[in-house]
Each structure stands twice: as C-alpha cells, then as structure tokens.
Design a protein around this motif. Structure first.
Motif, PDB file in Angstrom:
ATOM      1  N   CYS A  13       0.807  -1.275   0.124  1.00  0.00           N
ATOM      2  CA  CYS A  13       0.107   0.374  -0.126  1.00  0.00           C
ATOM      3  C   CYS A  13       0.188   1.553  -0.237  1.00  0.00           C
ATOM      4  N   GLY A  14       2.164   0.644   0.752  1.00  0.00           N
ATOM      5  CA  GLY A  14       2.586   2.505   0.866  1.00  0.00           C
ATOM      6  C   GLY A  14       3.042   2.756  -0.535  1.00  0.00           C
ATOM      7  N   LEU A  15       3.705   1.239  -1.148  1.00  0.00           N
ATOM      8  CA  LEU A  15       4.827   2.068  -2.582  1.00  0.00           C
ATOM      9  C   LEU A  15       3.561   1.520  -2.822  1.00  0.00           C
ATOM     10  N   ILE A  16       2.689   1.848  -3.583  1.00  0.00           N
ATOM     11  CA  ILE A  16       1.843   2.226  -4.400  1.00  0.00           C
ATOM     12  C   ILE A  16       1.475   3.286  -4.198  1.00  0.00           C
ATOM     13  N   VAL A  48      -3.449  -3.068  -5.912  1.00  0.00           N
ATOM     14  CA  VAL A  48      -3.443  -3.703  -4.913  1.00  0.00           C
ATOM     15  C   VAL A  48      -4.443  -4.858  -4.896  1.00  0.00           C
ATOM     16  N   LYS A  49      -5.709  -4.995  -6.042  1.00  0.00           N
ATOM     17  CA  LYS A  49      -6.500  -5.489  -6.211  1.00  0.00           C
ATOM     18  C   LYS A  49      -5.659  -7.156  -6.521  1.00  0.00           C
ATOM     19  N   ASP A  50      -5.094  -6.709  -7.848  1.00  0.00           N
ATOM     20  CA  ASP A  50      -4.410  -7.288  -8.293  1.00  0.00           C
ATOM     21  C   ASP A  50      -3.277  -8.178  -7.982  1.00  0.00           C
ATOM     22  N   LYS A  51      -2.597  -7.415  -7.027  1.00  0.00           N
ATOM     23  CA  LYS A  51      -1.451  -7.893  -6.298  1.00  0.00           C
ATOM     24  C   LYS A  51      -1.857  -9.583  -5.298  1.00  0.00           C
ATOM     25  N   VAL A  58      -7.265   3.064  -9.438  1.00  0.00           N
ATOM     26  CA  VAL A  58      -6.586   2.791 -10.165  1.00  0.00           C
ATOM     27  C   VAL A  58      -5.865   1.525  -8.696  1.00  0.00           C
ATOM     28  N   ILE A  59      -5.801   2.956  -7.913  1.00  0.00           N
ATOM     29  CA  ILE A  59      -4.512   2.257  -6.159  1.00  0.00           C
ATOM     30  C   ILE A  59      -5.470   0.970  -6.181  1.00  0.00           C
ATOM     31  N   TRP A  60      -6.602   1.412  -5.986  1.00  0.00           N
ATOM     32  CA  TRP A  60      -6.951   0.104  -5.566  1.00  0.00           C
ATOM     33  C   TRP A  60      -7.160  -1.014  -6.744  1.00  0.00           C
TER      34      TRP A  60
END
Length: 131
Positions: free
Chosen positions: A21-24, A51-54, A46-48
C-alpha cells in the motif's frame, strides 16, 4: 485477514499488504493533487486495482471491507509521509537548503510544491492541524 472490529490486517501477509500500500501510494499520488479526499477521487480506483491485482481478494462484503482497509491504510501512510516531510522542511532555514536536501522518495516537482506549501502563512499557523 481483516477482523470486523479493528481496521488492521492480521496474519502472515499483513506486513506485505501494508508495505505494498505504501509503495503504490508513494508511486501513484502527487502532493499537488491536494488533500487526501481529492487524491482518492483522482487515484482511488487505480490504487485499489493495483492492490487487488497483487493480492487475492474475496468477493462481496469482504472485498468492500478490504478496499476500505486499503484506502484507510494509504491515508494513514500518506499523513505520516507528509508529517516526516514537514519535519525535514523545518530542519533547514532557507528554501535553497531545502531544495538541496530533497528526499529520494519525493519527485522534484512535489518537493518544490511542498516547500511552498509548508512555507505558506496559512500552513505555518496551522501546521499541527493540516498534516
């Protein structure tokens, strides 16, 4: 795992999620985008999705809970990052010194913006309340 009664990840992957989360957050947002609410409006989807892809996310109610956790975690990390940068700003007495000590995790344009932001009369008056 994110328990219903606390806004915190638990388990073996908890640190990985928070670190990601911090990196993104740091690689996606710009301080010039404004306050956290404006940042979420501009970059939230976009940020969600990143994270969801990871990470594997359950669908339904659990997905919404995880999304809320991701956004609130990024908000907490954003505030801590901005507070750290405010402290760094305060260490130097001139903007020239501040520019020459730009943190590695902040783009030049954002650091120039933050120098003006932290130096503004309004922020100087309310520094404890704006970060």
């Amino acid at each position: 795992m994110i328990p219903d009664d606390i806004d915190r990840a638990l388990g073996s992957g908890a640190t990985d999620i928070v670190n990601y989360c911090g990196l993104i957050m740091r690689s996606t947002i710009s301080f010039q985008d404004g306050n956290w609410q404006k940042i979420v409006l501009k970059h939230g989807e976009v940020i969600w999705l990143k994270v969801k892809d990871k990470f594997e996310v359950c669908s339904g109610l659990r997905e919404h809970r995880f999304q809320a956790f991701v956004i609130s975690t990024m908000q907490r990390l954003f505030r801590a990052w901005k507070a750290r940068l405010s402290i760094l700003y305060s260490k130097y007495s001139t903007n020239e010194e501040r520019l020459s000590h730009r943190p590695e995790d902040v783009e030049l344009e954002d650091w120039e913006y933050l120098i003006q932001y932290f130096g503004s009369p309004e922020v100087k008056r309310n520094i404890g309340h704006t970060i």
